[in-house]
Design an enzyme around this catalytic site. Structure first.
Site: not given
Ligand SMILES: [Zn+2]
Lengths: 136, 391
Positions: B287, B337
């Site tokens: 992440y 994203y």
């Protein structure tokens, strides 16, 4: 007081006394009567000993050190455009708890972790006074 | 405790148009991604009896305030046995793997679709959810998660001497992956070390190229039991291990700006469940809301010791052709994203083995992957999930 167009704090009900004390130019936070832990932000339970006993709002010295900080080079709200660059820090108070505030009264380039700072109070509206910090 | 290892598999991934996609609501991305994921698995919508969605906050056009799983189910004409909104923010996709697995193992659902969608670029949710200051913080000019991670990164610079030298290596390596991913926002935009250093400061110590993209779009995946997975269209991608750890505390009061974050305990739990060590990991999908997050997470997982990030990421170790590929789609920094769905779905399609030019293996001068580790974290390092997948 001239017109203040920046956002004002939206405190939780539990945090409202913090801002009332700021209006009196006092930095106060909740202290657990069972274990003595000072907590911030305010809440109904002591995160250290889990006591629900009513906390005392103790007065802090206003002295602390910068734990970490950032420098805004971009305004996310145009109300802050004239302040760029400005610093926001996590300040570790002498008594232990950490709080968010701005570092003022020095060039942002001169801010360092560990730098001693002390609170100053800025009456921004009739209702709110912001605690900010300057080099001690 | 009974292990989840190899009991469930991910069998389909769904994409949508992504990047800047005008004229679309957040929910439209949830349902398009879900439909595509179900089709990708070789299933029909009526086969799917479970749905987990990551609520999309802040779109005032949602009837229920946020996109809720029942909103998505309604639009898809689904009636399900298992339904929940799931959020630990960036850790949600990994959380859904755990909760979906539990429902599948206990027979509460046969097939679970997990969905994400947002329209921050072009829709109505952007203003509200990404740029707004909340609570007491906006009074100090504090906006969005970038400030929180920048605060952590500054502490990291002091604690273990990290900084832009390390972060530039991470940003450049991921951009190289994006440059071979036609889906990536930065597909045609090369980035050199010099480009990184000449990008402007946004919130110091972060430059523009330390910060993730803002993307419209959605992503979804379908899970089922290992047994049912064998009848689906793709080779199943099995869940070997999962872990979570949530430090919870707001970054201002946190003790983990420079680690250890939730990655440490979460990673140990996932590895133990999988019965493997870090040496068995062929690639990572970490992440990467910010460059520093990649460094801190991999450090806390134990890939390198505190302060050794600069050496670890040097010489393209994580880039195409490198020994340990990381964020092979370009990630949140250079692909899109979609929060935890970007890394998780990339691991799945890499293990399925047909992802085109960026496929791990001979095509990219890397090891053909058997096992990929996926991380997610949310809030400002307040939540963490780890998922280990295998082919
Ligand atoms: Zn106490």
């Amino acid at each position: 007081m001239s017109e203040y167009n920046k956002p004002l704090p939206i405190p939780t009900v539990e945090q409202e006394p913090f801002w009332r004390y700021c209006k009196n130019h006092e930095l106060r936070m909740q202290k657990c009567p069972e274990c003595g832990y000072i907590r911030h932000p305010a809440g109904i339970i002591c995160p250290h000993c889990h006591s629900l006993a009513e906390a005392e709002w103790v007065k802090l010295s206003g002295q602390g050190k910068i734990f970490s900080f950032v420098i805004f080079r971009r305004a996310y709200d145009k109300a802050f455009a004239g302040d760029i660059p400005y610093a926001v820090a996590s300040i570790e108070m002498e008594e232990g708890p950490r709080m968010m505030s701005n570092i003022v009264g020095c060039e942002v380039e001169n801010i360092t972790i560990g730098m001693p700072v002390k609170v100053i109070f800025e009456d921004v509206t009739e209702e709110f006074t912001l605690p900010r910090f300057k080099p001690a | 405790m009974e292990s989840l290892r190899d009991k469930v598999a991910i069998v389909g991934v769904g994409y949508t148009p992504q990047g800047k996609v005008p004229g679309r609501s957040a929910i439209s991305f949830h349902v398009e991604a879900a439909r595509n994921a179900i089709e990708d698995a070789g299933l029909k919508v009526e086969d799917v009896d479970g749905i987990l969605t990551q609520p999309s906050p802040g779109d005032p056009s949602n009837h229920d305030g946020q996109v809720m799983p029942w909103n998505a189910a309604q639009q898809m004409g689904m009636r399900v046995r298992f339904c929940s909104a799931q959020t630990t923010m960036g850790a949600s996709a990994g959380g859904m793997v755990l909760h979906g697995a539990a429902a599948l193992i206990y027979g509460l659902a046969d097939y679970v679709v997990c969905t994400y969608g947002e329209s921050p670029q072009s829709g109505r949710s952007g203003e509200a959810s990404y740029s707004r200051g909340w609570g007491e913080r906006a009074a100090f000019g504090w906006y969005n998660a970038t400030a929180g991670y920048a605060m952590a990164a500054r502490r990291g610079m002091q604690a273990f001497n990290t900084g832009p030298e390390t972060w530039s290596q991470i940003a450049v390596a991921q951009r190289q992956w994006a440059n071979i991913n036609p889906r990536a926002a930065m597909y045609k935009e090369a980035m050199t070390r010099e480009d990184y250093f000449s990008s402007r400061f946004v919130i110091e110590p972060f430059r523009l190229f330390d910060i993730c993209l803002v993307s419209d779009g959605g992503r979804a995946f379908v899970m089922t039991t290992a047994e049912r997975a064998r009848d689906c269209r793709h080779r199943p991608v099995y869940v070997m291990g999962v872990g979570q750890d949530h430090p919870a505390t707001n970054i201002i009061q946190s003790d983990f700006m420079a680690g250890p974050t939730g990655a440490k305990v979460s990673g140990q739990q996932a590895l133990r469940m999988a019965g493997i060590t870090l040496n068995d990991i062929d690639a990572c999908e970490i992440y990467d809301c910010y460059t520093y997050t990649v460094e801190l997470t991999m450090m806390d997982y134990g890939f390198f010791a505190s302060g050794e990030g600069k050496d670890f990421f040097a010489h393209g170790r994580t880039a195409p052709g490198g020994k340990l590929p990381v964020n092979t789609s370009g990630g949140l920094l250079s692909e899109a994203y979609h929060m935890g769905f970007t890394p998780l779905t990339e691991a799945v399609v890499q293990l399925q083995g047909s992802v085109g030019e960026r496929q791990l293996g001979p095509a990219t001068g890397t090891k053909s992957p058997e096992i990929i580790l996926v991380s997610g974290n949310g809030g400002v390092l307040q939540t963490h999930s780890t998922v280990i997948l295998r082919r």
